[in-house]
Design a protein around this motif. Structure first.
Motif: not given
Length: 94
Positions: A24-48
């Motif tokens: 919880r001490g991380q920024a929401v942007s770290a959560l966005e990156t974790a989600i993109q990583n979990n969804l796969g490389a094709s989502f790395n450049n899609i802002p969420l």
């Protein structure tokens, strides 16, 4: 030594439900990156766009990317509920 607090978030995206553990001490942007990583490389450049939801409400609150997750989740969320929704950012919003 202070124990690291983690938040378990079940995420609904693309008709999938995934669970992510993040400090919880991380920024929401770290959560966005974790989600993109979990969804796969094709989502790395899609802002969420990430929205916080409450189990007792249908209202959502947009989570700002540079804000700490702890601002939105002050305690340990119940693992039985969905706590955020994720949407791709529309081109008009970028």
């Amino acid at each position: 030594m202070q124990e690291i607090e983690n938040v378990f978030m079940q995420i609904i995206s693309l008709r999938n439900s995934i669970r992510i553990t993040i400090d919880r001490g991380q920024a929401v942007s770290a959560l966005e990156t974790a989600i993109q990583n979990n969804l796969g490389a094709s989502f790395n450049n899609i802002p969420l766009e990430i929205h916080q939801i409450h189990p007792s409400s249908v209202e959502e609150r947009r989570m700002q990317s540079q804000t700490l997750i702890s601002v939105y989740f002050t305690g340990q969320p119940d693992a039985d509920y969905v706590h955020i929704t994720v949407h791709p950012v529309s081109p008009e919003e970028e």
